[in-house]
Design a protein around this motif. Structure first.
Motif, PDB file in Angstrom:
ATOM      1  N   TYR A  81       0.834  -1.199   0.000  1.00 45.65           N
ATOM      2  CA  TYR A  81       0.000   0.000   0.000  1.00 45.65           C
ATOM      3  C   TYR A  81       0.877   1.261   0.000  1.00 45.65           C
ATOM      4  CZ  TYR A  81      -3.674  -3.242   1.465  1.00 45.65           C
ATOM      5  OH  TYR A  81      -4.551  -4.267   1.554  1.00 45.65           O
ATOM      6  N   ARG A 118      -4.350  -2.775  -6.898  1.00 48.89           N
ATOM      7  CA  ARG A 118      -4.160  -2.761  -5.449  1.00 48.89           C
ATOM      8  C   ARG A 118      -4.320  -1.348  -4.950  1.00 48.89           C
ATOM      9  NH1 ARG A 118      -5.119  -7.427  -3.703  1.00 48.89           N
ATOM     10  NH2 ARG A 118      -4.067  -6.960  -1.765  1.00 48.89           N
ATOM     11  N   PRO A 120      -3.542   1.596  -2.166  1.00 51.77           N
ATOM     12  CA  PRO A 120      -2.717   2.014  -1.038  1.00 51.77           C
ATOM     13  C   PRO A 120      -3.550   2.622   0.052  1.00 51.77           C
ATOM     14  CG  PRO A 120      -2.607   3.646  -2.746  1.00 51.77           C
ATOM     15  CD  PRO A 120      -3.469   2.538  -3.280  1.00 51.77           C
ATOM     16  N   GLN A 121      -3.146   2.409   1.267  1.00 51.45           N
ATOM     17  CA  GLN A 121      -3.852   2.986   2.400  1.00 51.45           C
ATOM     18  C   GLN A 121      -2.837   3.518   3.396  1.00 51.45           C
ATOM     19  OE1 GLN A 121      -7.076   3.286   3.021  1.00 51.45           O
ATOM     20  NE2 GLN A 121      -7.776   2.293   1.180  1.00 51.45           N
TER      21      GLN A 121
END
Length: 300
Positions: A81, A118, A120-121
């Motif tokens: 992430y 995917r 990202p956080q």
């Protein structure tokens, strides 16, 4: 990490390994092998001691053990992430941030996940990550999802959608979807998702879908907004309670912000003398203050 374990084992066997031995064993360059040794000394705090007569290394402290070098699947997700998010950064110190992203990628299994899908956080909220995992699988399998979410007014809505891709803008993450009921493309913030059910029904992408668009929602800004704020006295520093100051003249300063609601809340709780611009921000703040006063008067 496999090379480092091999090097550590050779030291413990009294074989006095060096960069040449690593290069030969793993078919890499001497320069890359030397970087492994430097990493052991600098990052893993290995007490390496070069023994000239053996032309190799030993441990000065025989009790030294390698630290835990393995990561759990969840830890690898976090690094993915962060690496993805850093790759999207193209502002100040961009080259440095890109190098960080490259380093983080080296510690993850790129074969396990498609980073194009995917998300990202920075704020690793377990609920958001769970939603992301479901949507990622739905995007990969091209299947529909039933979604319950909060609209902009805070009301709960339900719809069947085709998840298309993820996009990230600063502190907000979105999923681009095609809504089956409304027959339109839009974006939804992940923190507004309440529940997701992945269905087995597949969908085919239409050539008319704009994968780079955001449908009926307001386009997401990459560049920050700038507010002209006047304080009662000159402000020291390059930020105003965390908001970056890009220009300053005595008590007047230009402040960058990205989240409009968060900055309005900041203006309501922080002392200042005048808000000179932008005009639309002044109007939003005035409307919010009028609304608060009206609600207080209704209670009288």
């Amino acid at each position: 990490m496999h090379r480092i374990h091999w090097f550590d084992q050779r030291i413990r066997e009294g074989k006095y390994p060096n960069s040449g031995h690593i290069a030969e064993q793993f078919e890499i360059s001497r320069r890359q092998a030397q970087r492994d040794i430097e990493y052991m000394a600098a990052s893993l705090r290995a007490p390496l001691l070069y023994i000239a007569r053996h032309r190799g290394y030993s441990y000065e402290d025989k009790t030294y053990v390698l630290p835990h070098l393995y990561m759990t699947e969840e830890e690898q997700k976090v690094l993915k992430y962060l690496a993805y998010r850093y790759r999207q950064y193209d502002y100040d110190n961009g080259e440095t941030v890109q190098r960080i992203a490259h380093v983080l990628d080296r510690f993850t299994d790129n074969e396990a996940y498609d980073m194009n899908n995917r998300l990202p956080q920075f704020e690793l909220n377990p609920r958001i990550i769970q939603h992301f995992e479901k949507l990622s699988q739905a995007i990969k399998d091209a299947v529909k999802v039933d979604v319950t979410y909060l609209d902009d007014a805070g009301s709960s809505q339900h719809a069947r959608m085709y998840p298309l891709k993820f996009i990230s803008r600063f502190n907000a993450d979105y999923v681009v979807v095609y809504c089956e009921t409304a027959r339109s493309q839009r974006t939804i913030r992940l923190d507004q998702l309440l529940q997701i059910q992945v269905l087995k029904e597949r969908f085919e992408l239409s050539s008319t879908l704009d994968m780079d668009g955001v449908g009926g929602h307001q386009a997401l800004r990459r560049k920050p907004f700038v507010a002209r704020v006047i304080l009662s006295r000159p402000h020291l520093g390059d930020s105003w309670h965390g908001y970056r100051i890009v220009a300053q003249d005595e008590a007047a300063m230009d402040v960058e912000f990205h989240d409009i609601d968060a900055f309005l809340q900041h203006l309501l709780t922080t002392p200042w003398e005048s808000l000179r611009s932008p005009k639309w921000l002044r109007q939003k703040l005035l409307a919010r203050c009028h609304d608060t006063v009206d609600r207080l008067r209704r209670d009288e």
